[in-house]
Design an enzyme around this catalytic site. Structure first.
Site, PDB file in Angstrom:
ATOM      1  N   LYS A   1     -10.028 -16.715  58.425  1.00  0.00           N
ATOM      2  CA  LYS A   1      -9.139 -15.737  58.582  1.00  0.00           C
ATOM      3  C   LYS A   1      -9.766 -14.689  59.747  1.00  0.00           C
ATOM      4  CE  LYS A   1      -6.616 -15.278  54.275  1.00  0.00           C
ATOM      5  NZ  LYS A   1      -6.537 -14.497  53.218  1.00  0.00           N
TER       6      LYS A   1
ATOM      7  N   LYS B   1       0.771 -26.882  55.751  1.00  0.00           N
ATOM      8  CA  LYS B   1       1.022 -26.180  54.500  1.00  0.00           C
ATOM      9  C   LYS B   1       2.396 -25.100  54.951  1.00  0.00           C
ATOM     10  CE  LYS B   1      -1.054 -24.777  50.886  1.00  0.00           C
ATOM     11  NZ  LYS B   1      -2.180 -24.205  50.112  1.00  0.00           N
TER      12      LYS B   1
ATOM     13  N   LYS C   1       3.369 -18.151  54.646  1.00  0.00           N
ATOM     14  CA  LYS C   1       4.138 -16.926  55.578  1.00  0.00           C
ATOM     15  C   LYS C   1       3.187 -16.803  56.701  1.00  0.00           C
ATOM     16  CE  LYS C   1       7.345 -15.176  52.876  1.00  0.00           C
ATOM     17  NZ  LYS C   1       8.704 -15.268  53.526  1.00  0.00           N
TER      18      LYS C   1
END
Length: 338
Positions: free
Chosen positions: A117, A200, A203
């Site tokens: 991230k 995958k 969002k």
């Protein structure tokens, strides 16, 4: 002989979107419903985790309500399960600080999710909250001393850190925490992006056309199924390497209907993608329509939904406050007078 208490299980989901999508529903949250039969469940909306990255304060509260309504709509029973909002229990943040003080900087920095991230803008610009996210997650878990924690592969490393911190506290002070065990959900469906089945459905990583939100208009969801990427072949066959798009649609079809993939492949032998996608689109509409209606019905009765969350927080606090009191006593904190 008195009934034995059910083993406790805990899990949470972030309110970072306006709707759950097929990836997190079919891959995880729908399986929470069956956990109610054999466990004492605690399910929470992880709004404290949601602020570890930039967010819109105007949307956070509403998304928290929407997440709670969807949990109930999918079959989570507030009478059997504690459904609550993470920030309604300050014990989560308080225990997280204690665990922060037991965690080395190196341990936090090694977490794969932090690396992933923070990669985009560089580690130097990542928030400390993002770095300590797994430590708050450890506090979420250890507060309730659960026997099991449902986890996907992407959370396994965080659960290992949780177990390490529990052992460290137990060894340094006094045995306080149960070491939670992973509960691997059976036959968990891994749902992929409809437009890019190499990754995958998510969002953050999917385009609008690659993701199916459970609260989308049903006709929109049907159109996304019909437009899903397949391949130049026309054979409905499960082959994740050669036919990832078709295999993903078969996985969704199987998960929604309970039919085996082998049965579906046989049923569409000699038929083209048009028939297959058209039928799946109908299955999707039949599923999302009542789910969507039920969610909106719950959201329209805000007082009732708030009462469910209040009741869930009370059930959670009865456990969390005892755990935190034990922790503070074993740390040597001076007890406040009543």
């Amino acid at each position: 002989m008195a009934d034995q208490p059910l083993p406790r299980v805990l899990s949470g989901i972030q309110p970072t979107a306006d709707s759950f999508h097929f990836g997190n529903y079919l891959g995880a949250t729908r399986q929470w419903v069956t956990l109610q039969d054999e466990f004492e469940p605690f399910f929470f909306i992880a709004d404290l985790h949601a602020i570890s990255v930039e967010h819109d304060p105007k949307k956070l509260g509403e998304r928290t309500r929407v997440a709670a309504a969807q949990l109930i709509a999918m079959g989570i029973d507030p009478e059997r399960s504690a459904i609550f909002v993470q920030s309604h229990l300050p014990e989560h943040a308080e225990l997280a600080w204690v665990l922060n003080s037991l965690t080395s900087f190196g341990e936090a920095r090694r977490m794969t999710q932090f690396k992933d991230k923070s990669a985009k803008d560089g580690e130097g610009s990542a928030s400390v909250g993002l770095l300590t996210y797994p430590i708050l997650q450890a506090a979420d878990i250890l507060l309730y001393r659960p026997q099991y924690v449902p986890v996907g592969e992407d959370q396994r490393q965080h659960l290992e850190l949780t177990r390490d911190l529990a052992q460290r506290f137990n060894h340094r002070y006094k045995k306080t925490f149960r070491l939670p065990e992973p509960f691997i959900l059976k036959e968990t469906a891994k749902i992929l992006d409809l437009q890019n089945p190499a990754k995958k459905m998510s969002k953050s990583g999917s385009s609008p056309s690659g993701i199916i939100d459970l609260l989308d208009e049903p006709t929109v969801s049907a159109k996304k199924i019909r437009s899903a990427v397949t391949d130049s072949d026309s054979v409905v066959r499960f082959d994740e390497a050669e036919k990832p798009g078709v295999s993903n649609l078969l996985t969704i079809y199987s998960a929604l209907t309970g039919r085996t993939i082998e049965d579906l492949v046989t049923a569409y032998d000699g038929k083209g993608y048009g028939d297959f996608k058209g039928d799946l689109a109908e299955v999707v509409v039949e599923f999302v329509t009542p789910f969507r209606d039920r969610t909106h019905e719950l959201l329209e009765d805000g007082d009732r939904l708030d009462a469910v969350l209040h009741h869930g927080a009370e059930k959670a606090r009865a456990v969390a406050s005892r755990t935190l009191a034990d922790v503070y006593e074993r740390l040597g904190f001076l007890k406040a007078r009543d």
